[in-house]
Design a protein around this motif. Structure first.
Motif, PDB file in Angstrom:
ATOM      1  N   THR A  56      15.302   2.364  -6.446  1.00 37.60           N
ATOM      2  CA  THR A  56      14.615   3.220  -7.432  1.00 37.60           C
ATOM      3  C   THR A  56      13.284   2.608  -7.827  1.00 37.60           C
ATOM      4  O   THR A  56      12.252   3.293  -7.953  1.00 37.60           O
ATOM      5  CB  THR A  56      15.500   3.399  -8.664  1.00 37.60           C
ATOM      6  N   GLN A  57      13.304   1.265  -8.030  1.00 35.11           N
ATOM      7  CA  GLN A  57      12.045   0.604  -8.375  1.00 35.11           C
ATOM      8  C   GLN A  57      11.026   0.714  -7.238  1.00 35.11           C
ATOM      9  O   GLN A  57       9.808   0.865  -7.479  1.00 35.11           O
ATOM     10  CB  GLN A  57      12.306  -0.871  -8.705  1.00 35.11           C
ATOM     11  N   LEU A  58      11.517   0.630  -5.990  1.00 36.67           N
ATOM     12  CA  LEU A  58      10.611   0.749  -4.840  1.00 36.67           C
ATOM     13  C   LEU A  58       9.955   2.136  -4.797  1.00 36.67           C
ATOM     14  O   LEU A  58       8.731   2.261  -4.599  1.00 36.67           O
ATOM     15  CB  LEU A  58      11.387   0.500  -3.546  1.00 36.67           C
ATOM     16  N   PHE A  59      10.766   3.159  -5.010  1.00 38.82           N
ATOM     17  CA  PHE A  59      10.207   4.520  -5.016  1.00 38.82           C
ATOM     18  C   PHE A  59       9.196   4.702  -6.160  1.00 38.82           C
ATOM     19  O   PHE A  59       8.138   5.332  -6.001  1.00 38.82           O
ATOM     20  CB  PHE A  59      11.318   5.564  -5.128  1.00 38.82           C
ATOM     21  N   ALA A  60       9.517   4.170  -7.324  1.00 44.14           N
ATOM     22  CA  ALA A  60       8.618   4.278  -8.459  1.00 44.14           C
ATOM     23  C   ALA A  60       7.302   3.543  -8.183  1.00 44.14           C
ATOM     24  O   ALA A  60       6.197   4.033  -8.483  1.00 44.14           O
ATOM     25  CB  ALA A  60       9.274   3.747  -9.728  1.00 44.14           C
ATOM     26  N   PHE A  61       7.435   2.341  -7.588  1.00 37.71           N
ATOM     27  CA  PHE A  61       6.235   1.574  -7.270  1.00 37.71           C
ATOM     28  C   PHE A  61       5.376   2.288  -6.224  1.00 37.71           C
ATOM     29  O   PHE A  61       4.129   2.354  -6.341  1.00 37.71           O
ATOM     30  CB  PHE A  61       6.653   0.177  -6.774  1.00 37.71           C
ATOM     31  N   ALA A  62       6.055   2.824  -5.209  1.00 32.58           N
ATOM     32  CA  ALA A  62       5.299   3.545  -4.161  1.00 32.58           C
ATOM     33  C   ALA A  62       4.609   4.781  -4.737  1.00 32.58           C
ATOM     34  O   ALA A  62       3.447   5.086  -4.423  1.00 32.58           O
ATOM     35  CB  ALA A  62       6.241   3.946  -3.019  1.00 32.58           C
ATOM     36  N   GLY A  63       5.339   5.512  -5.603  1.00 29.03           N
ATOM     37  CA  GLY A  63       4.731   6.703  -6.208  1.00 29.03           C
ATOM     38  C   GLY A  63       3.526   6.359  -7.076  1.00 29.03           C
ATOM     39  O   GLY A  63       2.473   7.022  -7.046  1.00 29.03           O
ATOM     40  N   GLY A  64       3.682   5.294  -7.898  1.00 30.42           N
ATOM     41  CA  GLY A  64       2.554   4.889  -8.739  1.00 30.42           C
ATOM     42  C   GLY A  64       1.359   4.435  -7.918  1.00 30.42           C
ATOM     43  O   GLY A  64       0.206   4.748  -8.237  1.00 30.42           O
ATOM     44  N   SER A  65       1.657   3.667  -6.838  1.00 28.21           N
ATOM     45  CA  SER A  65       0.562   3.211  -5.962  1.00 28.21           C
ATOM     46  C   SER A  65      -0.159   4.394  -5.326  1.00 28.21           C
ATOM     47  O   SER A  65      -1.393   4.408  -5.219  1.00 28.21           O
ATOM     48  CB  SER A  65       1.105   2.274  -4.881  1.00 28.21           C
ATOM     49  N   PHE A  66       0.614   5.407  -4.914  1.00 24.55           N
ATOM     50  CA  PHE A  66       0.006   6.587  -4.291  1.00 24.55           C
ATOM     51  C   PHE A  66      -0.898   7.325  -5.291  1.00 24.55           C
ATOM     52  O   PHE A  66      -2.003   7.745  -4.952  1.00 24.55           O
ATOM     53  CB  PHE A  66       1.106   7.521  -3.782  1.00 24.55           C
ATOM     54  N   VAL A  67      -0.393   7.454  -6.523  1.00 19.40           N
ATOM     55  CA  VAL A  67      -1.194   8.145  -7.537  1.00 19.40           C
ATOM     56  C   VAL A  67      -2.480   7.378  -7.818  1.00 19.40           C
ATOM     57  O   VAL A  67      -3.580   7.961  -7.921  1.00 19.40           O
ATOM     58  CB  VAL A  67      -0.370   8.327  -8.828  1.00 19.40           C
ATOM     59  N   ILE A  68      -2.373   6.054  -7.934  1.00 23.68           N
ATOM     60  CA  ILE A  68      -3.581   5.253  -8.204  1.00 23.68           C
ATOM     61  C   ILE A  68      -4.574   5.352  -7.036  1.00 23.68           C
ATOM     62  O   ILE A  68      -5.785   5.514  -7.225  1.00 23.68           O
ATOM     63  CB  ILE A  68      -3.187   3.786  -8.477  1.00 23.68           C
ATOM     64  N   ALA A  69      -4.034   5.257  -5.803  1.00 22.20           N
ATOM     65  CA  ALA A  69      -4.919   5.344  -4.627  1.00 22.20           C
ATOM     66  C   ALA A  69      -5.601   6.713  -4.550  1.00 22.20           C
ATOM     67  O   ALA A  69      -6.802   6.818  -4.246  1.00 22.20           O
ATOM     68  CB  ALA A  69      -4.119   5.070  -3.350  1.00 22.20           C
ATOM     69  N   TRP A  70      -4.808   7.740  -4.840  1.00 23.11           N
ATOM     70  CA  TRP A  70      -5.390   9.101  -4.818  1.00 23.11           C
ATOM     71  C   TRP A  70      -6.493   9.243  -5.878  1.00 23.11           C
ATOM     72  O   TRP A  70      -7.541   9.829  -5.623  1.00 23.11           O
ATOM     73  CB  TRP A  70      -4.288  10.123  -5.066  1.00 23.11           C
ATOM     74  N   ALA A  71      -6.253   8.670  -7.049  1.00 23.71           N
ATOM     75  CA  ALA A  71      -7.256   8.747  -8.104  1.00 23.71           C
ATOM     76  C   ALA A  71      -8.532   8.001  -7.701  1.00 23.71           C
ATOM     77  O   ALA A  71      -9.659   8.470  -7.938  1.00 23.71           O
ATOM     78  CB  ALA A  71      -6.694   8.171  -9.414  1.00 23.71           C
ATOM     79  N   ILE A  72      -8.357   6.839  -7.053  1.00 22.56           N
ATOM     80  CA  ILE A  72      -9.543   6.069  -6.621  1.00 22.56           C
ATOM     81  C   ILE A  72     -10.332   6.842  -5.561  1.00 22.56           C
ATOM     82  O   ILE A  72     -11.568   6.947  -5.627  1.00 22.56           O
ATOM     83  CB  ILE A  72      -9.104   4.697  -6.091  1.00 22.56           C
ATOM     84  N   VAL A  73      -9.616   7.394  -4.565  1.00 23.97           N
ATOM     85  CA  VAL A  73     -10.296   8.135  -3.490  1.00 23.97           C
ATOM     86  C   VAL A  73     -10.989   9.375  -4.046  1.00 23.97           C
ATOM     87  O   VAL A  73     -12.137   9.688  -3.695  1.00 23.97           O
ATOM     88  CB  VAL A  73      -9.290   8.512  -2.394  1.00 23.97           C
ATOM     89  N   ALA A  74     -10.295  10.120  -4.924  1.00 25.61           N
ATOM     90  CA  ALA A  74     -10.890  11.336  -5.495  1.00 25.61           C
ATOM     91  C   ALA A  74     -12.140  10.994  -6.317  1.00 25.61           C
ATOM     92  O   ALA A  74     -13.159  11.683  -6.254  1.00 25.61           O
ATOM     93  CB  ALA A  74      -9.866  12.059  -6.370  1.00 25.61           C
ATOM     94  N   THR A  75     -12.047   9.882  -7.087  1.00 23.78           N
ATOM     95  CA  THR A  75     -13.215   9.478  -7.880  1.00 23.78           C
ATOM     96  C   THR A  75     -14.387   9.102  -6.977  1.00 23.78           C
ATOM     97  O   THR A  75     -15.547   9.458  -7.237  1.00 23.78           O
ATOM     98  CB  THR A  75     -12.847   8.293  -8.777  1.00 23.78           C
TER      99      THR A  75
END
Length: 443
Positions: free
Chosen positions: A39-58
């Motif tokens: 569960t922690q792995l999925f949460a970490f992966a999801g958070g990393s994806f959201v952060i990466a998406w935010a950086i790329v979009a910015t």
């Protein structure tokens, strides 16, 4: 084997994401939530994806904003360059118009001068002929006088001989035998004086004829210089007009003949002029003058034809071209469609002018064209002015080049304020820039 791999993976997850418990305590009870490594792995992966998406979009937004700013700056620079080019072309057009006006004034002055010189030349020619006739009369009188003097001398000698010898007087001189000698002497003196006067008059006439011949030679040289200047002026004036019509694809011979037929009334502005020769063989100067008059007639025909063809720009204020003639992409459908004219963009209410003489055949609303004006010109040419905000003409009205026909607007199917301008020949749309560029090269 799967069990070993599963055990290793589970151990790796336990190492990096050990099992955690989140306790939730209330007043009466205490509960906890167990967070497994997966569960922690999925949460970490999801958070990393959201952060990466935010950086790329910015980053994309920043790059797009920077690119849009550069594009706007480039567009502004292009617009300033284009505006400077338009101002330069406008200045060149004005200077050429001033030069053409000055050339026309010089041409009119030279034409007036050659007319005066031609009149003086004809008067001097008439005077020379009169002097030649007078000289011939004087010479004839002189010959008759000298013959009469010789006859008188012969008769006097015969009379003196007869008187001295005392013989009979000849019948030819019998009537004068009794005349006193002093009377005969007076008659001879008077005859000699008349002869001398005739000789003096003849010499003065010859001197006057020489002076007149010199004056005629000087006038002919001056006329020849004027003729050369006029011939050069006509060549410089007619050649660019002929080039302008040919650049627009208009056959000059047929156009000139059509204009001549429309102005063929006797005594009209295009009645051919020529110098009369009074039934005599035309002189070289007369033939030269008639050739110049024919060229002036041709120049006048070109001038009238140019007024009847759309060799002008419908917008005299500052503007910019927003769409050219030819195929372009439709922003709504994405397909390609034919654009039958050129678009001039300027402010709302900019005055619009007729580009040639003609008759208004339509003035009103017409579908996607909005407020539309159609003008029928000579030579099968029609011009159209679309998307107007106001109309200044009505159907059947005759307009001249430069007459205000309406104001620029955004009526009909448009994306902004502009003028859609078309030129049609025989019902087929042609590029209006052909006429505008041809006129810019001349005017």
């Amino acid at each position: 084997m799967r069990t070993r791999i599963g055990i290793k993976v589970h151990g790796l997850l336990e190492h990096y994401f050990p099992e955690r418990r989140v306790f939730l305590k209330s007043d009466n009870d205490t509960r906890f939530i167990r967070l497994k490594p997966s569960t922690q792995l999925f949460a970490f992966a999801g958070g990393s994806f959201v952060i990466a998406w935010a950086i790329v979009a910015t980053a994309i937004l920043l790059m797009d904003s920077i690119g849009a700013g550069n594009f706007r700056e480039q567009a502004k620079r292009d617009q300033r360059t284009y505006q400077a080019r338009l101002n330069d072309l406008s200045g060149q057009r004005d200077s050429r118009a001033e030069e053409a006006l000055a050339a026309q004034e010089r041409f009119n002055a030279a034409l007036s001068q050659i007319s005066v010189m031609q009149t003086e030349l004809l008067a001097s020619e008439t005077r020379r002929r009169e002097l030649e006739t007078g000289i011939e009369v004087i010479q004839t009188t002189l010959r008759d006088t000298m013959q009469a003097r010789e006859e008188a001398r012969t008769q006097l000698a015969a009379l003196e001989t007869q008187l001295e010898s005392g013989g009979a007087v000849s019948p030819l001189v019998a009537g004068g035998a009794n005349a006193p000698m002093d009377f005969v002497a007076d008659a001879l003196a008077k005859t000699a004086a008349e002869r001398d006067q005739v000789v003096e008059d003849a010499q003065e006439a010859l001197l006057a004829a020489d002076e007149m011949a010199t004056e005629i030679a000087l006038m002919q040289e001056q006329n020849d210089q004027i003729f050369r200047q006029l011939e050069e002026a006509m060549t410089v004036s007619v050649a660019p007009l002929d080039k302008m019509f040919r650049a627009a694809g208009m056959p000059t011979e047929r156009i000139i003949e059509q204009v001549r037929q429309g102005y063929s009334g006797q005594g009209g502005p295009l009645t051919p002029l020529s110098f009369s020769t009074s039934g005599e063989e035309p002189s070289p100067d007369t033939m030269r003058a008639n050739r110049l008059l024919n060229q002036m007639d041709t120049l006048n025909l070109y001038r009238i034809a140019a007024q009847k063809a759309p060799f002008a720009t419908p917008v005299k204020s500052s503007f910019r071209f927003t769409s050219s003639f030819g195929f372009r992409r439709d922003p709504k459908t994405g397909g390609r469609r034919m654009h039958n004219g050129v678009d001039f963009a300027s402010s709302l209410g900019t005055p619009l002018y007729a580009t040639a003489d003609g008759v208004v055949t339509h003035a009103g609303w017409l579908g996607g064209f909005g407020r539309l004006v159609k003008i029928q010109h000579e030579f099968g040419i029609e011009t159209r002015y679309a998307h107007l905000s106001r109309l200044n003409v009505k159907v059947g009205q005759r307009v001249s080049r430069g007459d205000r026909i309406g104001d620029m607007g955004a009526s009909g199917r448009v994306t902004g304020v502009h003028l859609h301008y078309e030129v049609r020949v025989g019902g087929k749309a042609v590029n209006p820039m052909i006429y505008i560029k041809a006129a810019n090269d001349v005017f």
